[in-house]
Design a protein around this motif. Structure first.
Motif, PDB file in Angstrom:
ATOM      1  N   LEU A  24      29.059  34.055  29.864  1.00 59.27           N
ATOM      2  CA  LEU A  24      29.383  35.310  29.181  1.00 59.27           C
ATOM      3  C   LEU A  24      28.146  36.006  28.623  1.00 59.27           C
ATOM      4  CD1 LEU A  24      32.640  34.127  27.464  1.00 59.27           C
ATOM      5  CD2 LEU A  24      32.453  35.887  29.224  1.00 59.27           C
ATOM      6  N   ARG A  78      37.374  33.543  25.306  1.00 55.84           N
ATOM      7  CA  ARG A  78      36.120  33.936  24.664  1.00 55.84           C
ATOM      8  C   ARG A  78      35.807  35.396  24.962  1.00 55.84           C
ATOM      9  NH1 ARG A  78      31.477  31.017  23.457  1.00 55.84           N
ATOM     10  NH2 ARG A  78      32.903  29.292  23.144  1.00 55.84           N
ATOM     11  N   VAL A 132      30.635  28.012  29.745  1.00 60.75           N
ATOM     12  CA  VAL A 132      31.435  29.197  29.425  1.00 60.75           C
ATOM     13  C   VAL A 132      30.595  30.185  28.630  1.00 60.75           C
ATOM     14  CG1 VAL A 132      33.359  30.038  28.000  1.00 60.75           C
ATOM     15  CG2 VAL A 132      33.704  28.112  29.553  1.00 60.75           C
ATOM     16  N   SER A 133      29.926  29.697  27.605  1.00 57.65           N
ATOM     17  CA  SER A 133      29.114  30.589  26.766  1.00 57.65           C
ATOM     18  C   SER A 133      28.012  31.255  27.571  1.00 57.65           C
ATOM     19  CB  SER A 133      28.513  29.808  25.594  1.00 57.65           C
ATOM     20  OG  SER A 133      29.535  29.316  24.756  1.00 57.65           O
ATOM     21  N   TRP A 150      32.024  42.185  31.594  1.00 52.20           N
ATOM     22  CA  TRP A 150      33.230  41.925  30.815  1.00 52.20           C
ATOM     23  C   TRP A 150      33.767  43.118  30.038  1.00 52.20           C
ATOM     24  CZ3 TRP A 150      36.251  37.959  31.705  1.00 52.20           C
ATOM     25  CH2 TRP A 150      35.714  36.892  32.418  1.00 52.20           C
ATOM     26  N   LYS A 169      37.072  30.894  29.304  1.00 52.07           N
ATOM     27  CA  LYS A 169      36.238  32.079  29.501  1.00 52.07           C
ATOM     28  C   LYS A 169      37.016  33.348  29.165  1.00 52.07           C
ATOM     29  CE  LYS A 169      33.494  31.934  33.003  1.00 52.07           C
ATOM     30  NZ  LYS A 169      32.949  32.006  34.374  1.00 52.07           N
TER      31      LYS A 169
END
Length: 114
Positions: free
Chosen positions: A58, A24, A54-55, A92, A21
């Motif tokens: 995000l 990315r 993970v994708s 993020w 994570k």
């Protein structure tokens, strides 16, 4: 097209510690920051729940499934897409800082004012 496509792989000993994570997020911070990407795309096998997790964590959203050869058989690849506006609304951008990229911009086909 201002679209970045990323993929990654972590060895077994590095999995489950948040490194995927973070990695990315760093790529996305570069893409949506200095490179001014409009979209980010990625893909993973439909049974790779960790990668898809993970994708999605995000901000990526599902963007279709396609069949692909997978060794001697076939498998399904899930495609995901993240829009710049979605990334910028999330937490993020405040957590990841990109510095010193200016000398590298020509390697991306970019320069001042692009």
């Amino acid at each position: 097209m201002r679209t970045v496509d990323s993929s990654s792989f972590l060895v077994a000993g590095a999995r489950g510690r948040g490194l995927g994570k973070q990695m990315r997020a760093a790529v996305l911070a570069l893409a949506f920051g200095p490179l001014e990407a409009r979209f980010a795309i990625t893909s993973a096998w439909t049974d790779n729940h960790a990668s898809l997790g993970v994708s999605r964590a995000l901000g990526y959203a599902d963007n279709g499934v396609t069949a692909h050869a997978r060794g001697e058989s076939a498998g399904e690849m899930a495609h995901l897409r993240l829009a710049r506006a979605t990334w910028l609304k999330g937490p993020w951008p405040e957590r990841v800082r990109i510095t010193g990229v200016e000398p590298c911009l020509p390697f991306f086909g970019l320069g001042p004012g692009d």
